[in-house]
Design a protein around this motif. Structure first.
Motif, PDB file in Angstrom:
ATOM      1  N   SER A  25       0.726  -1.287  -0.014  1.00 19.82           N
ATOM      2  CA  SER A  25      -0.168   0.210  -0.428  1.00 19.82           C
ATOM      3  C   SER A  25       0.759   1.412  -0.006  1.00 19.82           C
ATOM      4  O   SER A  25       0.713   2.258  -0.374  1.00 19.82           O
ATOM      5  CB  SER A  25      -0.972  -0.468   1.279  1.00 19.82           C
ATOM      6  N   CYS A  26       2.137   1.139   0.920  1.00 17.73           N
ATOM      7  CA  CYS A  26       2.494   2.075   0.438  1.00 17.73           C
ATOM      8  C   CYS A  26       3.733   2.270  -0.835  1.00 17.73           C
ATOM      9  O   CYS A  26       3.191   3.754  -1.181  1.00 17.73           O
ATOM     10  CB  CYS A  26       4.075   1.973   1.855  1.00 17.73           C
ATOM     11  N   ALA A  27       3.914   1.578  -1.247  1.00 17.65           N
ATOM     12  CA  ALA A  27       4.197   1.490  -2.618  1.00 17.65           C
ATOM     13  C   ALA A  27       3.492   2.301  -3.885  1.00 17.65           C
ATOM     14  O   ALA A  27       3.557   3.352  -4.645  1.00 17.65           O
ATOM     15  CB  ALA A  27       4.825   0.281  -3.165  1.00 17.65           C
ATOM     16  N   ALA A  28       2.101   1.311  -3.501  1.00 22.71           N
ATOM     17  CA  ALA A  28       1.412   1.717  -4.403  1.00 22.71           C
ATOM     18  C   ALA A  28       0.447   3.653  -4.397  1.00 22.71           C
ATOM     19  O   ALA A  28       0.726   4.361  -5.476  1.00 22.71           O
ATOM     20  CB  ALA A  28      -0.495   0.566  -4.290  1.00 22.71           C
ATOM     21  N   ALA A  74       7.979   9.131  -0.890  1.00 18.90           N
ATOM     22  CA  ALA A  74       7.767   8.503  -0.011  1.00 18.90           C
ATOM     23  C   ALA A  74       6.286   8.607   0.838  1.00 18.90           C
ATOM     24  O   ALA A  74       5.620   9.653   1.183  1.00 18.90           O
ATOM     25  CB  ALA A  74       9.045   7.824   0.757  1.00 18.90           C
ATOM     26  N   VAL A  75       5.782   7.236   1.202  1.00 21.78           N
ATOM     27  CA  VAL A  75       4.797   6.523   2.115  1.00 21.78           C
ATOM     28  C   VAL A  75       5.563   6.398   3.246  1.00 21.78           C
ATOM     29  O   VAL A  75       6.028   5.000   3.359  1.00 21.78           O
ATOM     30  CB  VAL A  75       3.717   5.966   1.241  1.00 21.78           C
ATOM     31  N   GLN A  76       5.468   7.049   4.340  1.00 20.29           N
ATOM     32  CA  GLN A  76       5.839   6.035   5.508  1.00 20.29           C
ATOM     33  C   GLN A  76       5.168   4.735   5.954  1.00 20.29           C
ATOM     34  O   GLN A  76       3.764   4.781   6.041  1.00 20.29           O
ATOM     35  CB  GLN A  76       5.859   7.418   7.012  1.00 20.29           C
ATOM     36  N   LYS A  77       5.538   3.515   5.989  1.00 14.54           N
ATOM     37  CA  LYS A  77       3.860   2.319   6.692  1.00 14.54           C
ATOM     38  C   LYS A  77       3.785   2.354   7.988  1.00 14.54           C
ATOM     39  O   LYS A  77       4.772   3.339   9.025  1.00 14.54           O
ATOM     40  CB  LYS A  77       5.414   1.257   6.158  1.00 14.54           C
ATOM     41  N   ASP A  78       3.199   2.123   8.204  1.00 20.17           N
ATOM     42  CA  ASP A  78       2.609   2.358   9.676  1.00 20.17           C
ATOM     43  C   ASP A  78       1.652   0.848   9.652  1.00 20.17           C
ATOM     44  O   ASP A  78       0.761   0.112   9.437  1.00 20.17           O
ATOM     45  CB  ASP A  78       1.729   3.272   9.939  1.00 20.17           C
ATOM     46  N   PRO A  83       3.696  -6.384  15.569  1.00 17.62           N
ATOM     47  CA  PRO A  83       5.133  -6.491  15.728  1.00 17.62           C
ATOM     48  C   PRO A  83       6.058  -6.331  14.457  1.00 17.62           C
ATOM     49  O   PRO A  83       6.488  -7.264  14.327  1.00 17.62           O
ATOM     50  CB  PRO A  83       5.019  -7.624  16.819  1.00 17.62           C
ATOM     51  N   ASP A  84       6.089  -5.399  13.667  1.00 15.13           N
ATOM     52  CA  ASP A  84       6.319  -5.942  12.472  1.00 15.13           C
ATOM     53  C   ASP A  84       7.844  -5.127  11.957  1.00 15.13           C
ATOM     54  O   ASP A  84       8.148  -4.020  12.743  1.00 15.13           O
ATOM     55  CB  ASP A  84       5.389  -4.872  11.046  1.00 15.13           C
ATOM     56  N   THR A  85       9.047  -5.532  11.485  1.00 19.15           N
ATOM     57  CA  THR A  85      10.642  -5.219  11.129  1.00 19.15           C
ATOM     58  C   THR A  85       9.929  -4.051  10.410  1.00 19.15           C
ATOM     59  O   THR A  85      10.949  -2.941  10.310  1.00 19.15           O
ATOM     60  CB  THR A  85      10.860  -6.321  10.944  1.00 19.15           C
ATOM     61  N   THR A  86       9.281  -3.658  10.141  1.00 17.53           N
ATOM     62  CA  THR A  86       9.012  -2.960   8.313  1.00 17.53           C
ATOM     63  C   THR A  86       8.689  -1.722   9.076  1.00 17.53           C
ATOM     64  O   THR A  86       7.972  -0.694   8.164  1.00 17.53           O
ATOM     65  CB  THR A  86       8.768  -3.249   7.320  1.00 17.53           C
ATOM     66  N   ASN A  87       7.751  -1.498  10.254  1.00 17.70           N
ATOM     67  CA  ASN A  87       6.978  -0.759  10.378  1.00 17.70           C
ATOM     68  C   ASN A  87       8.082   0.384  10.668  1.00 17.70           C
ATOM     69  O   ASN A  87       9.022   0.971  11.529  1.00 17.70           O
ATOM     70  CB  ASN A  87       6.315  -0.804  12.044  1.00 17.70           C
ATOM     71  N   ILE A  89       9.494   2.680   8.128  1.00 21.28           N
ATOM     72  CA  ILE A  89      10.744   3.138   7.216  1.00 21.28           C
ATOM     73  C   ILE A  89       9.449   3.950   6.403  1.00 21.28           C
ATOM     74  O   ILE A  89       8.030   3.732   6.143  1.00 21.28           O
ATOM     75  CB  ILE A  89      10.822   1.487   6.188  1.00 21.28           C
ATOM     76  N   LEU A  90      10.211   4.109   5.153  1.00 21.87           N
ATOM     77  CA  LEU A  90       9.296   4.983   4.122  1.00 21.87           C
ATOM     78  C   LEU A  90       9.662   3.847   2.274  1.00 21.87           C
ATOM     79  O   LEU A  90      10.750   3.883   1.997  1.00 21.87           O
ATOM     80  CB  LEU A  90      10.438   6.285   4.647  1.00 21.87           C
ATOM     81  N   VAL A  91       8.692   3.966   1.801  1.00 18.56           N
ATOM     82  CA  VAL A  91       9.471   3.972   0.975  1.00 18.56           C
ATOM     83  C   VAL A  91       8.513   4.698  -0.555  1.00 18.56           C
ATOM     84  O   VAL A  91       7.704   4.481  -0.164  1.00 18.56           O
ATOM     85  CB  VAL A  91       6.944   2.505   1.003  1.00 18.56           C
TER      86      VAL A  91
END
Length: 244
Positions: A25-28, A74-78, A83-87, A89-91
């Motif tokens: 969703s961040c990438a889209a 970029a979109v920041q992941k939420d 407990p997501d290791t990618t929480n 991050i900026l995509v």
């Protein structure tokens, strides 16, 4: 800032756990913002994204840069309460114009999607992508391409678009994921089947195990030994000749 998930949650162990949204969703969302800014010349601070789950997200755009023939944002992941290791991050997605020619010398529409820094590359068979391709899973890929195609149609753009997804922290984060086991090197995967992260999802865990099992099968391996945690793995190491 509201993102559309304020009333989306589950109850587990008497705790209210909020939903999040996927790297796909961040990438889209970043694609939607970058392509529309590129083709319209306007500035956007946020976009709305319709997810496969039917939830509409409002996503903030960060770190917008613009050149003569490109826009990057970029979109920041939420990840919500998962407990997501990618929480966090900026995509990023960089959208670039180019003008391919057909055999009659006329411009033709074409969209190229690839991974850049921090997005892994597939090195083993058995995954959704071919060896050498960027680890962008089918649903996120379809979401990204849909956003680019819709924007091109809206602005009557008939040239080509090159979309590059990147995650600056991806290579470091990938070491803490399943990717090294799956033969995905150089970064994380762009994931998601619904566009939404359900916290503490058992289904997501089972799907991760299924992907690894499928890959072993595609490599001709006929047996898989499953152990109950580290104690079981240590027993196999001590009492059986099993490659690790």
């Amino acid at each position: 800032m509201k993102n559309g998930l304020e009333n989306q949650y589950i109850i587990k162990n008497n705790k209210r756990l909020r939903y999040g949204y996927t790297s796909g969703s961040c990438a889209a969302g970043a694609t939607r913002g970058a392509v529309r800014m590129l083709l319209s010349g306007s500035e956007l601070s946020e976009v709305e994204l319709q997810t496969p789950k039917g939830i509409t997200l409002t996503l903030q755009l960060h770190d917008i840069t613009r050149g003569e023939d490109y826009v990057s944002c970029a979109v920041q992941k939420d990840a919500g309460d998962d407990p997501d290791t990618t929480n966090g991050i900026l995509v990023y997605v960089k959208a670039e114009k180019f003008f391919p020619q057909d055999t009659e010398g006329k411009n033709r529409s074409q969209i190229i999607l690839d991974g850049g820094t921090g997005v892994g590359r597939v090195t083993k068979p058995g995954l959704s992508q071919q060896i050498g391709e960027a680890a962008i899973n089918p649903v996120p890929r379809a979401m990204i391409l849909r956003e680019a195609e819709e924007a091109a149609q809206e602005y009557d753009y008939e040239g080509g678009l090159k979309l590059t997804v990147s995650v600056p922290e991806g290579e470091e984060i990938a070491r803490r994921t399943f990717n090294p086991r799956l033969g995905i090197i150089g970064g994380i995967s762009i994931l998601g089947t619904s566009g939404i992260v359900e916290p503490m999802s058992e289904r997501a865990l089972i799907e991760s195990i299924h992907v690894e099992m499928k890959q072993h099968f595609c490599q001709g391996e006929e047996y898989i030994l499953v152990t109950p945690g580290n104690y079981g793995a240590d027993y196999l190491k001590e009492h059986m000749t099993v490659p690790f």
